[in-house]
Design a protein around this motif. Structure first.
Motif, PDB file in Angstrom:
ATOM      1  N   ALA A 235      -3.356  -6.660   7.296  1.00  0.00           N
ATOM      2  CA  ALA A 235      -2.936  -5.260   7.239  1.00  0.00           C
ATOM      3  C   ALA A 235      -3.667  -4.424   8.280  1.00  0.00           C
ATOM      4  N   ARG A 236      -4.925  -4.741   8.487  1.00  0.00           N
ATOM      5  CA  ARG A 236      -5.719  -4.002   9.467  1.00  0.00           C
ATOM      6  C   ARG A 236      -5.659  -4.635  10.854  1.00  0.00           C
ATOM      7  N   GLU A 237      -4.911  -5.722  10.942  1.00  0.00           N
ATOM      8  CA  GLU A 237      -4.734  -6.435  12.211  1.00  0.00           C
ATOM      9  C   GLU A 237      -6.075  -6.802  12.842  1.00  0.00           C
TER      10      GLU A 237
ATOM     11  N   GLN B   3     -12.390   4.150   9.305  1.00  0.00           N
ATOM     12  CA  GLN B   3     -12.051   4.113  10.722  1.00  0.00           C
ATOM     13  C   GLN B   3     -12.845   3.019  11.436  1.00  0.00           C
ATOM     14  N   VAL B   4     -12.266   2.464  12.497  1.00  0.00           N
ATOM     15  CA  VAL B   4     -12.959   1.413  13.253  1.00  0.00           C
ATOM     16  C   VAL B   4     -14.271   1.958  13.809  1.00  0.00           C
ATOM     17  N   PHE B   5     -15.371   1.249  13.533  1.00  0.00           N
ATOM     18  CA  PHE B   5     -16.700   1.646  13.999  1.00  0.00           C
ATOM     19  C   PHE B   5     -17.181   0.769  15.137  1.00  0.00           C
TER      20      PHE B   5
ATOM     21  N   ASN C 280       0.113  -3.104  19.759  1.00  0.00           N
ATOM     22  CA  ASN C 280      -0.925  -3.191  18.738  1.00  0.00           C
ATOM     23  C   ASN C 280      -1.688  -4.509  18.787  1.00  0.00           C
ATOM     24  N   LYS C 281      -0.994  -5.590  19.078  1.00  0.00           N
ATOM     25  CA  LYS C 281      -1.651  -6.888  19.153  1.00  0.00           C
ATOM     26  C   LYS C 281      -0.940  -7.787  20.158  1.00  0.00           C
ATOM     27  N   LEU C 282      -1.669  -8.788  20.613  1.00  0.00           N
ATOM     28  CA  LEU C 282      -1.164  -9.724  21.618  1.00  0.00           C
ATOM     29  C   LEU C 282      -0.028 -10.578  21.048  1.00  0.00           C
TER      30      LEU C 282
END
Length: 521
Positions: free
Chosen positions: A164-166, A178-180, A421-423
């Motif tokens: 879900a968070r890829e 949030q991404v840290f 969003n992703k490869l």
């Protein structure tokens, strides 16, 4: 759950628990929950200061929290912290039970002084050798400061969250949703990101330091060896390192350092630091050099300016800033880094279980990565620019024997593609036929060698066409009083054992330089 030897070892550790605390488990009907219950019952049976409750109601199941009685501590493990993370669990138990951490007092004070609402989630895999540093740092922060809440999540047990968070690289850290950050981080690095005033305070402290006789810039094997040899001469020695241990931290298996049959990178890096700390050496970690200012006169002070605005001065300097993984430098690489593009197959490989991946690079590191990944993923495609693989024959033969591997030589990678969003794939050109091809993939592991960390020295020292520092047989560079050692130099064969010898040689060369300076210098 634990074998007899491990139980005895754990029992001995738990004798250090000073204060009572409870473990509160939130379980479900899964096999992982049954294993967790067994593990926690073993732990509780070994120490009368630890009690176990099985009535937890956390939404993440199976999971358990460690709660010191009378405190607001919030530290939770979701999934089983075994493998590389078993040490993290043991340390969390000891810290929760009042055993003092082996951390500098000023770091402890910085953690305790953090003010705000810090809710961390860190995703890890049990095979990741980079994850424990991050897990342990965030666990310690949760134990020392009630305003810090930490949940450690084993990605394999919570695959739906990972997808879900890829999340495509570990460790991955979220703060307040949030991404840290992603990748290895020390507790000092995490604090620096939270405490925005820390850098300026640190810069002022560094600039006020008395000049060193010998300053080593870089804390890998070469820098550590140089520091030990310098300190043994009784001179004022300092080490400014961006990350002590350097690239060794990212190495899984070390089996060719003579006298050490086998170890791994993080253990070896810790041993390097421990050896240096056994001497009177001023270690300044998390310091990135940005500029070298030569002495204004023979025998004068050399200045190293740092990224945080501080500066250090010394009568002699050894540059041992090492090298880093080389990028492919094609469209999509930067955009999809940690979103399918990875550099550590040991850390991130498990996240691609059952998927299609590629490895770029046909040297030893690339072929080893492909062999490793072939045991986890559905299929591995290896791409090599040259017309044949450059790895050792025994590795090539092993690779060719694997049924789920395809090898593409004379293949020039032209683009790493994705959906934003992703490869989702890799494009390459066949250098023989000129034909363009595209392969659908979920992951790409880049393994094409190293590039020296010398950008900050351009125009100051004489560099080779590859950016390496040119040195002579004593480690001398083109500047008087400045020496260099290790992977950052023109010395061939980038090996740990060569770097350590190189560091020792440079330190002896620098000491010889200091001895021959006029007495008035």
């Amino acid at each position: 759950m634990l074998d007899a030897a491990l139980k005895e070892q754990l029992r001995a550790y738990l004798e250090r628990v000073r204060e009572p605390f409870e473990i509160v488990a939130s379980l479900d009907d899964s096999a992982t929950a049954a294993e967790m219950k067994s593990l926690l019952e073993d732990i509780a049976s070994m120490c009368d200061k630890i009690s176990l409750r099985l009535d937890g109601s956390d939404q993440r199941k199976p999971s358990f929290s460690l709660q010191r009685l009378g405190s607001q501590q919030s530290l939770r493990f979701a999934g089983l912290p075994l493998g590389h993370e078993f040490t993290s669990l043991v340390l969390a138990l000891l810290w929760t039970g009042g055993h003092p951490p082996k951390v500098e007092q000023d770091v402890i004070e910085q953690i305790q002084g953090l003010d705000g609402d810090f809710s961390f989630e860190v995703y890890m895999s049990l095979s990741c050798h980079n994850c424990p540093d991050v897990v342990q740092a965030l666990s310690l922060m949760a134990v020392l400061n009630p305003k810090v809440k930490t949940v450690v999540i084993e990605g394999g047990a919570f695959q739906a969250e990972v997808e879900a968070r890829e999340i495509m690289a570990v460790p991955s850290v979220y703060l307040n949703g949030q991404v840290f950050g992603s990748g290895r981080m020390t507790v000092e690095e995490i604090i620096a990101k939270l405490d925005t005033g820390a850098a300026s305070r640190d810069a002022a402290k560094l600039s006020a330091k008395v000049p060193y006789d010998m300053l080593i810039v870089g804390g890998g094997p070469a820098g550590a060896a140089a520091a030990v040899y310098a300190a043994r001469k009784g001179i004022r020695t300092g080490v400014a390192a961006e990350r002590f241990g350097g690239q060794v931290n990212d190495t899984l298996a070390i089996e060719n350092f003579i006298s050490v049959t086998a170890t791994d990178g993080p253990k070896f890096a810790a041993a390097l630091e421990a050896h240096v700390k056994a001497y009177d050496v001023d270690i300044m970690n998390l310091q990135r050099a940005e500029k070298l200012i030569p002495a204004s006169e023979p025998g004068g002070l050399i200045e190293i300016q740092l990224a945080n605005g501080g500066s250090l001065k010394a009568r002699s300097v050894i540059v041992s800033t090492g090298a880093r993984w080389r990028n492919v430098n094609v469209p999509g690489e930067a955009e999809y880094k940690n979103k399918g593009v990875a550099y550590c197959p040991h850390c991130d490989g498990p996240l691609f279980k059952g998927k299609r991946v590629a490895v770029i690079g046909g040297g030893n590191s690339g072929v080893e990565a492909a062999i490793d990944l072939a045991g986890i993923v559905a299929h591995v495609s290896l791409f090599e620019f040259a017309d044949q693989l450059r790895a050792d024959a025994v590795l090539v033969n092993k690779l060719k024997s694997l049924p789920n591997v395809s090898i593409h030589t004379s293949a020039q990678t032209t683009e790493l593609t994705g959906d934003g969003n992703k490869l989702d794939g890799l494009s390459y050109t066949d250098r023989v036929s000129g034909a363009a091809h595209h392969v659908e993939l979920e992951g790409v592991f880049v393994q094409i060698g190293l590039v020296p960390n010398t950008e900050w020295l351009k125009g100051t020292l004489e560099l080779s066409k590859f950016g390496e520092i040119i040195v002579d047989s004593h480690g001398r560079t083109s500047l008087p009083g400045v020496f260099a050692a290790g992977d950052v130099t023109t010395v061939p064969f980038k090996q740990i054992i060569i770097a350590t010898g190189d560091g020792a040689k440079a330190a002896l060369g620098a000491f010889d330089y200091l001895m021959r300076l006029p007495a008035s210098s």
